[in-house]
Design an enzyme around this catalytic site. Structure first.
Site, mmCIF file in Angstrom:
data_model
loop_
_atom_site.group_PDB
_atom_site.id
_atom_site.type_symbol
_atom_site.label_atom_id
_atom_site.label_comp_id
_atom_site.label_asym_id
_atom_site.label_seq_id
_atom_site.Cartn_x
_atom_site.Cartn_y
_atom_site.Cartn_z
ATOM 1 N NE ARG A 1 -0.081 11.536 -2.801
ATOM 2 C CZ ARG A 1 1.144 11.032 -2.746
ATOM 3 N NH1 ARG A 1 2.206 11.808 -2.972
ATOM 4 N NH2 ARG A 1 1.339 9.763 -2.474
ATOM 5 C CD GLU B 1 -5.114 10.230 -4.559
ATOM 6 O OE1 GLU B 1 -3.935 10.417 -4.909
ATOM 7 O OE2 GLU B 1 -6.072 10.187 -5.331
ATOM 8 C CG PHE C 1 9.639 6.986 3.023
ATOM 9 C CD1 PHE C 1 8.417 7.504 3.413
ATOM 10 C CD2 PHE C 1 10.460 7.746 2.206
ATOM 11 C CE1 PHE C 1 8.026 8.758 3.001
ATOM 12 C CE2 PHE C 1 10.075 8.989 1.784
ATOM 13 C CZ PHE C 1 8.858 9.510 2.189
ATOM 14 N N GLY D 1 0.832 -1.201 0.000
ATOM 15 C CA GLY D 1 0.000 0.000 0.000
ATOM 16 C C GLY D 1 0.863 1.245 0.000
ATOM 17 C CB SER D 2 2.638 3.051 2.714
ATOM 18 O OG SER D 2 1.468 3.335 3.444
ATOM 19 C CD1 TRP E 1 -6.892 -1.417 0.260
ATOM 20 C CD2 TRP E 1 -9.048 -0.904 0.543
ATOM 21 N NE1 TRP E 1 -7.269 -1.869 1.486
ATOM 22 C CE2 TRP E 1 -8.586 -1.577 1.700
ATOM 23 C CE3 TRP E 1 -10.384 -0.492 0.487
ATOM 24 C CZ2 TRP E 1 -9.413 -1.827 2.782
ATOM 25 C CZ3 TRP E 1 -11.196 -0.747 1.580
ATOM 26 C CH2 TRP E 1 -10.719 -1.394 2.702
ATOM 27 C CG ASP F 1 1.466 8.733 10.485
ATOM 28 O OD1 ASP F 1 1.181 9.899 10.812
ATOM 29 O OD2 ASP F 1 1.266 7.749 11.223
ATOM 30 N N GLY G 1 3.595 10.725 -10.238
ATOM 31 C CA GLY G 1 3.279 11.985 -10.932
ATOM 32 C C GLY G 1 1.774 12.205 -11.009
HETATM 33 P P1 TGC Z 1 11.258 7.403 -4.365
HETATM 34 O O1 TGC Z 1 12.558 6.672 -4.352
HETATM 35 O O2 TGC Z 1 11.093 8.642 -3.567
HETATM 36 O O3 TGC Z 1 10.876 7.719 -5.888
HETATM 37 C C1 TGC Z 1 10.826 6.702 -6.873
HETATM 38 C C2 TGC Z 1 10.886 7.364 -8.243
HETATM 39 O O4 TGC Z 1 9.752 8.210 -8.437
HETATM 40 C C3 TGC Z 1 10.210 9.573 -8.631
HETATM 41 N N1 TGC Z 1 9.254 10.435 -7.948
HETATM 42 C C4 TGC Z 1 8.362 11.187 -8.566
HETATM 43 N N2 TGC Z 1 8.149 11.428 -9.868
HETATM 44 C C5 TGC Z 1 7.135 12.249 -10.199
HETATM 45 N N3 TGC Z 1 6.342 12.838 -9.286
HETATM 46 C C6 TGC Z 1 6.532 12.611 -7.966
HETATM 47 N N4 TGC Z 1 5.720 13.157 -7.067
HETATM 48 C C7 TGC Z 1 7.567 11.756 -7.555
HETATM 49 N N5 TGC Z 1 8.036 11.311 -6.354
HETATM 50 C C8 TGC Z 1 9.078 10.505 -6.617
HETATM 51 C C9 TGC Z 1 11.597 9.617 -8.052
HETATM 52 O O5 TGC Z 1 12.360 10.623 -8.621
HETATM 53 C C10 TGC Z 1 12.117 8.241 -8.431
HETATM 54 O O6 TGC Z 1 12.402 8.246 -9.816
HETATM 55 P P2 TGC Z 1 13.480 7.235 -10.478
HETATM 56 O O7 TGC Z 1 13.520 7.620 -11.908
HETATM 57 O O8 TGC Z 1 14.757 7.494 -9.716
HETATM 58 O O9 TGC Z 1 12.959 5.848 -10.262
HETATM 59 O O10 TGC Z 1 10.110 6.372 -3.974
HETATM 60 P P3 TGC Z 1 9.929 5.470 -2.685
HETATM 61 O O11 TGC Z 1 9.752 4.056 -3.129
HETATM 62 O O12 TGC Z 1 10.988 5.779 -1.650
HETATM 63 O O13 TGC Z 1 8.500 5.938 -2.136
HETATM 64 C C11 TGC Z 1 8.289 7.165 -1.590
HETATM 65 C C12 TGC Z 1 6.843 7.270 -1.043
HETATM 66 C C13 TGC Z 1 6.651 6.411 0.197
HETATM 67 C C14 TGC Z 1 6.656 8.726 -0.682
HETATM 68 C C15 TGC Z 1 5.830 6.848 -2.130
HETATM 69 O O14 TGC Z 1 5.913 5.491 -2.413
HETATM 70 C C16 TGC Z 1 4.409 7.189 -1.763
HETATM 71 O O15 TGC Z 1 3.963 8.295 -1.996
HETATM 72 N N6 TGC Z 1 3.630 6.210 -1.159
HETATM 73 C C17 TGC Z 1 2.228 6.398 -0.918
HETATM 74 C C18 TGC Z 1 1.440 5.547 -1.875
HETATM 75 C C19 TGC Z 1 0.197 6.225 -2.323
HETATM 76 O O16 TGC Z 1 0.000 7.408 -2.208
HETATM 77 N N7 TGC Z 1 -0.704 5.457 -2.931
HETATM 78 C C20 TGC Z 1 -1.875 5.998 -3.473
HETATM 79 C C21 TGC Z 1 -2.602 4.977 -4.321
HETATM 80 S S1 TGC Z 1 -3.827 5.703 -5.371
HETATM 81 C C22 TGC Z 1 -5.068 6.146 -4.368
HETATM 82 O O17 TGC Z 1 -5.010 6.084 -3.176
HETATM 83 C C23 TGC Z 1 -6.242 6.674 -5.045
HETATM 84 S S2 TGC Z 1 -7.535 7.082 -4.023
HETATM 85 C C24 TGC Z 1 -8.440 7.807 -5.196
HETATM 86 C C25 TGC Z 1 -9.673 8.487 -4.769
HETATM 87 O O18 TGC Z 1 -10.683 7.753 -4.568
HETATM 88 O O19 TGC Z 1 -9.677 9.737 -4.721
HETATM 89 P P1 FAD Z 2 -0.334 0.365 4.839
HETATM 90 O O1 FAD Z 2 0.647 0.844 3.842
HETATM 91 O O2 FAD Z 2 -0.327 -1.090 5.187
HETATM 92 O O3 FAD Z 2 -0.155 1.235 6.150
HETATM 93 C C1 FAD Z 2 -0.653 0.823 7.430
HETATM 94 C C2 FAD Z 2 -0.184 1.839 8.471
HETATM 95 O O4 FAD Z 2 1.251 1.835 8.527
HETATM 96 C C3 FAD Z 2 -0.571 3.284 8.118
HETATM 97 O O5 FAD Z 2 -0.871 3.982 9.296
HETATM 98 C C4 FAD Z 2 0.678 3.871 7.493
HETATM 99 O O6 FAD Z 2 0.774 5.293 7.627
HETATM 100 C C5 FAD Z 2 1.757 3.141 8.302
HETATM 101 N N1 FAD Z 2 3.024 3.072 7.580
HETATM 102 C C6 FAD Z 2 3.291 2.418 6.422
HETATM 103 N N2 FAD Z 2 4.562 2.612 6.065
HETATM 104 C C7 FAD Z 2 5.121 3.417 6.999
HETATM 105 C C8 FAD Z 2 6.406 3.989 7.187
HETATM 106 N N3 FAD Z 2 7.383 3.795 6.300
HETATM 107 N N4 FAD Z 2 6.610 4.744 8.287
HETATM 108 C C9 FAD Z 2 5.620 4.999 9.160
HETATM 109 N N5 FAD Z 2 4.374 4.478 9.038
HETATM 110 C C10 FAD Z 2 4.133 3.695 7.981
HETATM 111 N N6 FAD Z 2 -5.383 2.762 -4.219
HETATM 112 C C11 FAD Z 2 -5.267 2.780 -5.580
HETATM 113 O O7 FAD Z 2 -4.245 2.391 -6.136
HETATM 114 N N7 FAD Z 2 -6.307 3.234 -6.359
HETATM 115 C C12 FAD Z 2 -7.475 3.663 -5.819
HETATM 116 O O8 FAD Z 2 -8.369 4.096 -6.557
HETATM 117 C C13 FAD Z 2 -7.625 3.621 -4.403
HETATM 118 N N8 FAD Z 2 -8.809 3.968 -3.832
HETATM 119 C C14 FAD Z 2 -8.982 3.776 -2.482
HETATM 120 C C15 FAD Z 2 -10.255 3.944 -1.924
HETATM 121 C C16 FAD Z 2 -10.462 3.722 -0.572
HETATM 122 C C17 FAD Z 2 -11.829 3.856 0.016
HETATM 123 C C18 FAD Z 2 -9.368 3.357 0.266
HETATM 124 C C19 FAD Z 2 -9.562 3.140 1.732
HETATM 125 C C20 FAD Z 2 -8.114 3.191 -0.285
HETATM 126 C C21 FAD Z 2 -7.914 3.371 -1.667
HETATM 127 N N9 FAD Z 2 -6.671 3.120 -2.262
HETATM 128 C C22 FAD Z 2 -6.532 3.165 -3.623
HETATM 129 C C23 FAD Z 2 -5.581 2.562 -1.456
HETATM 130 C C24 FAD Z 2 -4.839 3.595 -0.631
HETATM 131 O O9 FAD Z 2 -4.021 4.393 -1.409
HETATM 132 C C25 FAD Z 2 -4.047 2.822 0.442
HETATM 133 O O10 FAD Z 2 -4.992 2.324 1.370
HETATM 134 C C26 FAD Z 2 -3.011 3.687 1.113
HETATM 135 O O11 FAD Z 2 -1.989 4.055 0.222
HETATM 136 C C27 FAD Z 2 -2.381 2.967 2.332
HETATM 137 O O12 FAD Z 2 -2.020 1.667 2.042
HETATM 138 P P2 FAD Z 2 -2.506 0.469 3.010
HETATM 139 O O13 FAD Z 2 -3.961 0.587 3.198
HETATM 140 O O14 FAD Z 2 -1.969 -0.790 2.443
HETATM 141 O O15 FAD Z 2 -1.806 0.765 4.395
#
Ligand code: TGC
Ligand code: FAD
Length: 398
Positions: free
Chosen positions: A257, A377, A397, A150-151, A175, A381, A251
């Protein structure tokens, strides 16, 4: 006298304590009014019922398309709105003022499906998909999160192999917003060298299924599910050719976000507005509860935090328009807005007393929705750690 407002009319009055409207162009104000009217007509009269029944109103997709909420910043030649990021933010604010799940539908389609097809796709892919996504003829979803990742999406296990005339895709995402109803998914997977690419999977492809996730107490009017890829043959022309690596999906997340930063404050504005009205109407000890200092403290703090967030969002929008907003600046705004909105919702619920737990008022629904928004997104944390890495230069991380 009963104070139940089950068949409530949407009496929302906007909150603009620092005259931020003065910073908006006339076009921005017109767009905001038109989306506010849309929300009052198409969302708020029905949302409590949809949420209660855990129902995603599929008809909203075409209506959103007609209202121009999908891909507002993309060029008009692909069906986008050709608008700036302030306009995009205002649209997200107004939709989430109605409901976070409705904003999810819009922001996934615009920022997480149309954006990568436009930014990383071929001209043929842009022409094939973007106009239909913009009009709401097609619905898309974005598959990054996996059951074990996830994260940390860099660890993803979903993978594809080059089979000569097609790719073979295997793995699972969970998810995923919009998944059960989506016509296509932008899915992220590793190639044989472990490099991440985006691929477009279309409904109907053999081995591709989208089971629905049940039992959510949050975002109940949004449809969430899995993406299961079991030896799915993906035509070669469905790989997004112009970007590889984790930077591709990250990106897209920057754009989404940003929209959430505005959207969550829309939800906060709705909670504040409802709480203010209720406090003025509800009498205890012979006077409106709004007359008690403790209620005034809650309202004053809500107003203060919303106003600060509105200003952050507006400035971030300007930086987005100039192409200068960094990921960490976006993280700050997303994190601040969602925390503000959750605190406002909790205080608004207190002001409503017992009525605050019912669906007669929007508070509890917003509060439960925001528990998803604070997690998706990037969790609260993770955004803190993105800021920590920016401040210190040391990513914490791992
Ligand atoms: P890291 O080593 O920092 O970066 C890996 C590569 O990515 C590049 N990069 C970016 N490029 C473009 N835009 C950005 N914002 C970028 N941030 C980083 C970076 O330069 C590097 O490139 P390269 O060429 O060297 O490979 O990556 P990391 O693995 O250490 O991870 C950093 C971290 C933890 C911050 C990242 O993985 C993260 O943001 N995790 C959170 C995951 C997340 O947000 N998931 C969301 C899923 S989608 C969703 O939730 C949709 S909900 C939709 C809705 O209903 O509204
Ligand atoms: P985890 O990553 O397992 O995290 C669990 C806990 O550990 C959290 O509190 C987190 O902050 C903490 N944690 C994790 N790593 C660290 C660290 N390094 N240091 C400190 N704390 C840490 N994803 C998509 O791809 N597309 C979608 O359209 C989408 N829609 C969603 C819709 C809903 C309703 C929900 C609930 C989620 C959706 N997501 C989607 C997934 C969402 O992006 C993830 O739930 C989110 O990124 C967190 O991942 P996880 O749930 O696996 O939690």
């Amino acid at each position: 006298m009963s104070i139940s407002k089950r068949n409530f009319t949407d009496e929302f009055e906007s909150l603009d304590f620092y005259a931020i409207d003065d910073l908006l162009a006339e076009e921005h104000q017109l767009i905001r009014s038109s989306i506010r009217d849309f929300v009052k007509k198409e969302i708020t009269p029905f949302i409590e019922d949809w949420a209660e029944r855990n129902h995603f109103p599929e008809e909203i997709v075409k209506k959103f398309g007609q209202a121009g909420v999908f891909g507002p910043t993309l060029p008009e030649k692909y069906g986008g709105g050709g608008l700036d990021y302030i306009a995009y933010g205002l649209i997200m604010q107004e939709i989430e003022r109605g409901d976070s799940g409705m904003r999810s539908t819009a922001s996934v389609q615009g920022s997480l499906v149309m954006y990568p097809i436009h930014a990383y796709g071929s001209e043929e892919q842009r022409n094939r998909y973007l106009p239909k996504l913009a009009s709401g003829e097609m619905l898309g979803c974005f598959g990054l999160t996996e059951p074990n990742h996830g994260s940390n999406p860099a660890g993803m296990e979903t993978n594809f192999k080059d089979m000569g005339d097609h790719y073979l895709l295997n793995g699972a995402k969970m998810w995923i917003s919009n998944a059960p109803k989506a016509d296509l998914a932008v899915g992220w997977a590793k190639n044989e060298e472990g490099r991440i690419h985006g691929l477009i999977a279309e409904r109907g492809m053999e081995g591709f299924t989208t089971p629905e996730t049940h039992g959510k107490w949050s975002l109940r009017a949004s449809s969430t599910g899995e993406l299961v890829f079991s030896d799915v043959k993906i035509p070669k022309e469905n790989l997004l050719p112009n970007k590889s690596g984790l930077g591709g999906p990250l990106g897209c997340l920057d754009k989404a976000r940003y929209g959430i930063a505005w959207g969550a404050i829309g939800a906060a504005m709705d909670c504040y507005d409802a709480a203010k009205r209720y406090a003025l109407e509800r009498e205890q000890f012979g006077k409106p509860v709004a007359g008690f200092q403790l209620i005034q403290k809650k309202l004053a703090e809500m107003l203060t935090e919303i106003t600060k967030a509105q200003l952050i969002n507006w400035k971030l929008g300007k930086m987005m328009d100039e192409g200068k907003a960094s990921t960490a600046q976006i993280s700050l705004a997303k994190r601040n807005s969602v925390e503000t909105a959750l605190n406002v919702a909790r205080e608004a619920r207190q002001i409503h007393g017992g009525m605050g737990i019912t669906g007669d008022y929007p508070i509890m629904r917003h509060m439960m929705n925001l528990e998803s928004v604070v997690t998706y997104e990037g969790t609260h944390d993770i955004h803190l750690l993105i800021l920590g890495a920016e401040i210190t230069g040391i990513p914490a991380f791992k």
